[in-house]
Design a protein around this motif. Structure first.
Motif, short mmCIF file in Angstrom:
data_model
loop_
_atom_site.label_atom_id
_atom_site.label_comp_id
_atom_site.label_asym_id
_atom_site.label_seq_id
_atom_site.Cartn_x
_atom_site.Cartn_y
_atom_site.Cartn_z
N TYR A 155 51.95 35.60 39.32
CA TYR A 155 50.82 34.78 38.90
C TYR A 155 49.66 35.71 38.57
CZ TYR A 155 53.54 30.94 40.78
OH TYR A 155 54.53 30.04 41.02
N PRO A 156 49.29 35.77 37.28
CA PRO A 156 48.24 36.71 36.86
C PRO A 156 46.83 36.17 37.08
CG PRO A 156 49.08 35.54 34.96
CD PRO A 156 49.89 35.08 36.16
N VAL A 157 45.89 37.09 37.06
CA VAL A 157 44.47 36.76 37.12
C VAL A 157 43.70 37.85 36.38
CG1 VAL A 157 44.12 37.91 39.35
CG2 VAL A 157 42.52 36.14 38.61
N HIS A 158 42.68 37.46 35.63
CA HIS A 158 41.78 38.41 34.98
C HIS A 158 40.44 38.35 35.69
CE1 HIS A 158 44.71 38.28 31.69
NE2 HIS A 158 44.23 39.47 31.40
N ALA A 184 41.03 46.48 49.46
CA ALA A 184 41.18 46.15 48.04
C ALA A 184 41.90 47.26 47.28
CB ALA A 184 39.81 45.90 47.42
N ILE A 185 42.70 46.85 46.29
CA ILE A 185 43.32 47.81 45.38
C ILE A 185 42.27 48.19 44.34
CG2 ILE A 185 45.09 48.10 43.60
CD1 ILE A 185 46.84 46.17 45.21
N ARG A 186 42.05 49.48 44.15
CA ARG A 186 41.03 49.94 43.20
C ARG A 186 41.65 50.58 41.96
NH1 ARG A 186 36.27 47.62 44.30
NH2 ARG A 186 36.06 47.45 46.53
N GLY A 187 42.80 51.22 42.08
CA GLY A 187 43.41 51.89 40.92
C GLY A 187 42.47 52.90 40.32
N GLU A 188 42.29 52.83 39.02
CA GLU A 188 41.41 53.79 38.34
C GLU A 188 39.97 53.31 38.28
OE1 GLU A 188 42.20 52.35 33.75
OE2 GLU A 188 43.09 54.20 34.41
N GLY A 189 39.62 52.37 39.08
CA GLY A 189 38.25 51.88 39.11
C GLY A 189 38.20 50.40 38.82
N GLY A 190 37.03 49.95 38.43
CA GLY A 190 36.85 48.54 38.13
C GLY A 190 36.73 47.71 39.39
N PRO A 191 36.81 46.40 39.25
CA PRO A 191 36.64 45.52 40.41
C PRO A 191 37.81 45.63 41.38
CG PRO A 191 37.34 44.26 38.51
CD PRO A 191 37.08 45.65 38.03
N GLY A 192 37.54 45.41 42.64
CA GLY A 192 38.59 45.43 43.64
C GLY A 192 39.48 44.21 43.53
N LEU A 193 40.76 44.40 43.81
CA LEU A 193 41.72 43.29 43.83
C LEU A 193 42.15 43.11 45.29
CD1 LEU A 193 43.42 41.28 42.11
CD2 LEU A 193 45.24 42.99 42.19
N LYS A 213 47.61 45.68 40.18
CA LYS A 213 46.47 45.75 39.27
C LYS A 213 46.83 46.68 38.12
CE LYS A 213 41.61 47.12 39.25
NZ LYS A 213 40.53 47.73 40.05
N LYS A 214 46.51 46.25 36.90
CA LYS A 214 46.79 47.03 35.70
C LYS A 214 45.64 47.99 35.42
CE LYS A 214 47.80 46.37 30.80
NZ LYS A 214 47.90 45.35 29.75
N ASN A 215 45.98 49.25 35.13
CA ASN A 215 44.97 50.21 34.70
C ASN A 215 44.62 49.94 33.25
OD1 ASN A 215 44.89 51.62 37.16
ND2 ASN A 215 46.60 52.91 36.54
N ILE A 216 43.37 50.06 32.92
CA ILE A 216 42.93 49.79 31.55
C ILE A 216 43.30 50.92 30.60
CG2 ILE A 216 40.90 49.52 30.07
CD1 ILE A 216 39.64 47.85 32.19
N THR A 217 43.15 52.15 31.03
CA THR A 217 43.30 53.28 30.10
C THR A 217 44.74 53.62 29.75
OG1 THR A 217 43.20 54.87 31.93
CG2 THR A 217 41.13 54.34 30.79
N ASP A 218 45.66 53.48 30.69
CA ASP A 218 47.03 53.92 30.40
C ASP A 218 48.08 52.84 30.55
OD1 ASP A 218 47.25 53.58 33.14
OD2 ASP A 218 47.67 55.69 33.56
N GLU A 227 43.16 43.21 34.70
CA GLU A 227 44.21 42.22 34.99
C GLU A 227 44.88 42.57 36.31
OE1 GLU A 227 48.41 40.55 33.13
OE2 GLU A 227 47.24 42.01 32.00
N GLY A 228 45.16 41.55 37.09
CA GLY A 228 45.91 41.72 38.33
C GLY A 228 46.89 40.58 38.46
N TRP A 229 47.72 40.65 39.48
CA TRP A 229 48.67 39.55 39.72
C TRP A 229 49.24 39.66 41.12
CZ3 TRP A 229 49.33 43.60 36.39
CH2 TRP A 229 50.37 44.50 36.65
N ILE A 230 49.76 38.54 41.59
CA ILE A 230 50.55 38.52 42.81
C ILE A 230 52.00 38.37 42.34
CG2 ILE A 230 50.26 36.03 43.22
CD1 ILE A 230 50.24 36.91 46.29
N GLN A 231 52.84 39.24 42.83
CA GLN A 231 54.23 39.31 42.37
C GLN A 231 55.17 38.90 43.49
OE1 GLN A 231 55.38 43.30 41.36
NE2 GLN A 231 57.25 42.64 40.33
N ILE A 232 56.17 38.10 43.13
CA ILE A 232 57.23 37.72 44.06
C ILE A 232 58.42 38.63 43.78
CG2 ILE A 232 58.80 35.90 44.82
CD1 ILE A 232 56.77 33.87 43.69
#
Length: 140
Positions: free
Chosen positions: A101-104, A58-67, A126-131, A90-95
């Protein structure tokens, strides 16, 4: 008479161990799409989520739920799935050279994006919330 009864009991025992020899309706049901015909479709309603696997941790980034990046070999399609979490994530699958296609995340259940056919180059982000930065996995 006793030998027929013995054989019947043995046959029932074998069938209960190995199945009845019939195919379930789920196994017979074909996937609702395949490849790029799955672009923009729901992995659950098409049945593509059955037997899907995860490509990377899973992608974790700066935390939060795994994508999670999920792939269905049966449908030749991929999508992303968020663990339960605050819907600010927010996350998404990118072509590549195409759309996304985004997902929250959802606090009540895992949430998933729509699918892309695996004939496209795609990746999970996955989008980071803070920055407002983003963390993306490798292209597939």
């Amino acid at each position: 008479m006793k030998s027929i009864r013995t054989w019947t009991v043995a046959a029932v025992a074998v069938l209960s161990l190995f199945g009845s020899g019939t195919v379930s309706s789920e196994a017979v049901t074909a996937a609702g799409c395949r490849g790029s015909a799955c672009d923009g479709k729901n992995p659950h309603t098409t049945g593509c989520d059955k037997g899907a696997t995860e490509l990377r941790p899973a992608i974790r980034g700066e935390g939060g739920p795994g994508l999670h990046l999920r792939v269905s070999s049966r449908c030749s399609a991929a999508w992303v799935l968020f663990d339960k979490g605050d819907d600010a994530w927010e996350g998404w699958i990118q072509i590549r050279k195409g759309g996304s296609y985004p997902v929250h995340a959802s606090p009540s259940r895992p949430a998933y994006s729509l699918m892309v056919g695996t004939s496209h180059a795609y990746r999970a982000c996955k989008k980071n919330i803070t920055d407002d930065g983003r963390v993306c996995g490798a292209w597939h």
